[in-house]
Write a protein that holds these residues in place. Sequence first.
Motif, short mmCIF file in Angstrom:
data_model
loop_
_atom_site.label_atom_id
_atom_site.label_comp_id
_atom_site.label_asym_id
_atom_site.label_seq_id
_atom_site.Cartn_x
_atom_site.Cartn_y
_atom_site.Cartn_z
N SER A 74 -91.55 2.10 11.15
CA SER A 74 -92.70 2.94 11.46
C SER A 74 -93.88 2.06 11.86
O SER A 74 -94.29 1.18 11.11
CB SER A 74 -93.07 3.77 10.24
N PRO A 75 -94.43 2.27 13.05
CA PRO A 75 -95.45 1.33 13.53
C PRO A 75 -96.89 1.70 13.21
O PRO A 75 -97.81 1.01 13.62
CB PRO A 75 -95.23 1.36 15.05
N ILE A 76 -97.11 2.82 12.50
CA ILE A 76 -98.51 3.22 12.24
C ILE A 76 -98.75 3.53 10.76
O ILE A 76 -97.86 3.95 10.04
CB ILE A 76 -98.92 4.46 13.07
N LEU A 77 -99.99 3.29 10.38
CA LEU A 77 -100.44 3.61 9.02
C LEU A 77 -101.47 4.72 9.18
O LEU A 77 -102.49 4.52 9.83
CB LEU A 77 -101.09 2.35 8.44
N ARG A 78 -101.21 5.91 8.62
CA ARG A 78 -102.07 7.06 8.90
C ARG A 78 -103.14 7.26 7.84
O ARG A 78 -102.90 7.03 6.66
CB ARG A 78 -101.24 8.35 8.97
N ARG A 79 -104.32 7.66 8.29
CA ARG A 79 -105.41 8.02 7.38
C ARG A 79 -106.21 9.11 8.07
O ARG A 79 -107.01 8.84 8.95
CB ARG A 79 -106.35 6.82 7.13
N GLY A 80 -105.98 10.37 7.73
CA GLY A 80 -106.71 11.45 8.41
C GLY A 80 -107.33 12.38 7.40
O GLY A 80 -107.05 12.29 6.20
N THR A 138 -107.31 32.17 16.52
CA THR A 138 -108.32 31.23 16.02
C THR A 138 -109.68 31.57 16.61
O THR A 138 -109.83 31.65 17.82
CB THR A 138 -107.92 29.79 16.43
N LEU A 139 -110.65 31.79 15.71
CA LEU A 139 -112.01 32.09 16.18
C LEU A 139 -112.99 31.00 15.76
O LEU A 139 -114.12 30.96 16.23
CB LEU A 139 -112.48 33.44 15.61
N HIS A 140 -112.56 30.12 14.86
CA HIS A 140 -113.44 29.03 14.39
C HIS A 140 -112.69 27.70 14.53
O HIS A 140 -111.50 27.63 14.24
CB HIS A 140 -113.82 29.24 12.92
N ASP A 141 -113.42 26.68 14.96
CA ASP A 141 -112.79 25.37 15.18
C ASP A 141 -112.39 24.72 13.85
O ASP A 141 -113.19 24.61 12.94
CB ASP A 141 -113.76 24.44 15.91
N ARG A 142 -111.15 24.27 13.81
CA ARG A 142 -110.66 23.52 12.63
C ARG A 142 -109.52 22.62 13.08
O ARG A 142 -108.91 22.86 14.13
CB ARG A 142 -110.20 24.46 11.52
N GLY A 143 -109.23 21.62 12.28
CA GLY A 143 -108.11 20.74 12.65
C GLY A 143 -108.08 19.49 11.81
O GLY A 143 -108.46 19.50 10.63
N LEU A 144 -107.62 18.43 12.45
CA LEU A 144 -107.41 17.17 11.73
C LEU A 144 -108.12 16.05 12.48
O LEU A 144 -107.96 15.91 13.69
CB LEU A 144 -105.89 16.88 11.70
N LEU A 145 -108.90 15.27 11.73
CA LEU A 145 -109.46 14.05 12.30
C LEU A 145 -108.40 12.99 12.06
O LEU A 145 -108.30 12.42 10.98
CB LEU A 145 -110.77 13.69 11.59
N PHE A 146 -107.56 12.81 13.06
CA PHE A 146 -106.39 11.94 12.89
C PHE A 146 -106.80 10.49 13.14
O PHE A 146 -107.43 10.16 14.15
CB PHE A 146 -105.29 12.33 13.89
N VAL A 147 -106.45 9.64 12.20
CA VAL A 147 -106.74 8.20 12.33
C VAL A 147 -105.47 7.45 11.99
O VAL A 147 -104.79 7.77 11.01
CB VAL A 147 -107.86 7.78 11.35
N CYS A 148 -105.13 6.45 12.81
CA CYS A 148 -104.05 5.55 12.38
C CYS A 148 -104.36 4.12 12.77
O CYS A 148 -105.09 3.87 13.73
CB CYS A 148 -102.69 6.01 12.90
N TYR A 149 -103.83 3.21 11.99
CA TYR A 149 -104.02 1.77 12.20
C TYR A 149 -102.71 1.15 12.66
O TYR A 149 -101.63 1.59 12.24
CB TYR A 149 -104.44 1.09 10.89
N GLN A 150 -102.80 0.11 13.48
CA GLN A 150 -101.61 -0.56 13.99
C GLN A 150 -101.96 -1.92 14.56
O GLN A 150 -103.11 -2.19 14.88
CB GLN A 150 -100.95 0.26 15.09
N ARG A 151 -100.90 -2.74 14.70
CA ARG A 151 -101.08 -4.07 15.27
C ARG A 151 -101.18 -3.99 16.79
O ARG A 151 -101.71 -4.88 17.43
CB ARG A 151 -99.87 -4.92 14.91
N SER A 152 -100.63 -2.93 17.35
CA SER A 152 -100.70 -2.75 18.80
C SER A 152 -100.66 -1.25 19.06
O SER A 152 -99.81 -0.55 18.51
CB SER A 152 -99.50 -3.46 19.44
#
Length: 366
Positions: A248-254, A271-285
Amino acid sequence: MSMSVQQLDLPEQFAPPVDEPFDMGQLRDAPSLNDIDTEKWDPVFNDPGHLVHVLITVTGDTHATVEREVAAIDVIFEVGTSQASLTEVKRIRGDVRPGDQAGHEHFGYLDGISNPPIEGVPPTPNCVPPFPRTFVLFSENDPGPVWARDGSFLVFRYLFQLVPEFDDYLLENAHPGMPKELGSKLLGAKLVGRWKSGAPIDLSPTEDNPDLALRNDFLYEGPGNERRCPLGAHIRKTYPRDDTTTPSPILRRGIPFGPEVTPEERAAKKTLHDRGLLFVCYQRSIASGFRTVQRGWANDTNFPKDQTGFDPIIGRCGAGRIRTMRGTHPDDMAKEISFPTEFVVPRGGEYFFSPSIRALGEVIAL
Ligand code: N7H
């Protein structure tokens, strides 16, 4: 603090580490992710003349802690004054969901369970076997200047979730041969690869079992594994474990953002209101990290095997196609199901580089 350095006009000693997507920036890279509708992106991420250069992430266990820290940062950069060394273009607030949904993303599934073991760090019981990885640039073989050592590429994706539409799809296409409510839960688990509690469907194929919620020590091996967990399920597409030899090439933090679904939205199935995920991942490349997972795995209908279909959660099909997937029907593994809409809609993001604390103090802040 993470930097997107393409346009910072830095002196040579600060030349950024090399990575093709990072050099391009996410807006220019968007077509390669099948993000063909960037005109629908938040304008902040869709302005080639004013790319976002810096991402500052502030986390804390109370709003007060976070707000105090944000105020301190505003003072340091003199934000809002004529002396400002930084122009704030957007502030997005993420929040843990309330009550028993804490730790669950907006579709209702427990998140943040699975991450690869980190080289040199003792594995936790929940690490995915068997390949430890490093997510920082640490050796001469990594591209880039010395100051970049121990730093990591950070990918941010601003992902909106259509929750009432997702729930309606599950109900309308509920798994056959059982009460509708149960059939819809089973279909959801087959699309995600885990039940809402977090239990992997591979280990508990017919019903949710909260006792297995944090289990990560499983492989898909063994006869009938595709009947237990479809090859196209989100967690199998984005990390197919023993279906591939690539760790697995990514480390997730969302973290989720936006309000809970309202009764009006439930009733309208819209959907009438905005919602979701602030997706963040770390990787060497980013090329072999996020971009491989999104483009080479989630969007590739022939990964990990021919005719698997799209990742039903994040797979993107581009213009003029409909997203499909196989392997959800117990009596007909070749049966293809299709998704009338996307359930996760990207509205921007950027590629950044997150320097080490040492580099921040000894090089960048000097
Ligand atoms: Fe995914 N979801 O709720 O359906 N994800 N994800 N993801 N995801 C995971 O294992 C979700 C996104 C990965 O090692 C779980 O921690 C949603 C992107 C990877 O077994 C759940 C969104 C990318 C894993 C979700 C979203 C990935 C993973 C199970 C967007 C990469 C680990 C909890 C709104 C490009 C797989 C867990 C493994 C797990 C969901 C985005 C990747 C519930 C809703 C953009 C690698």
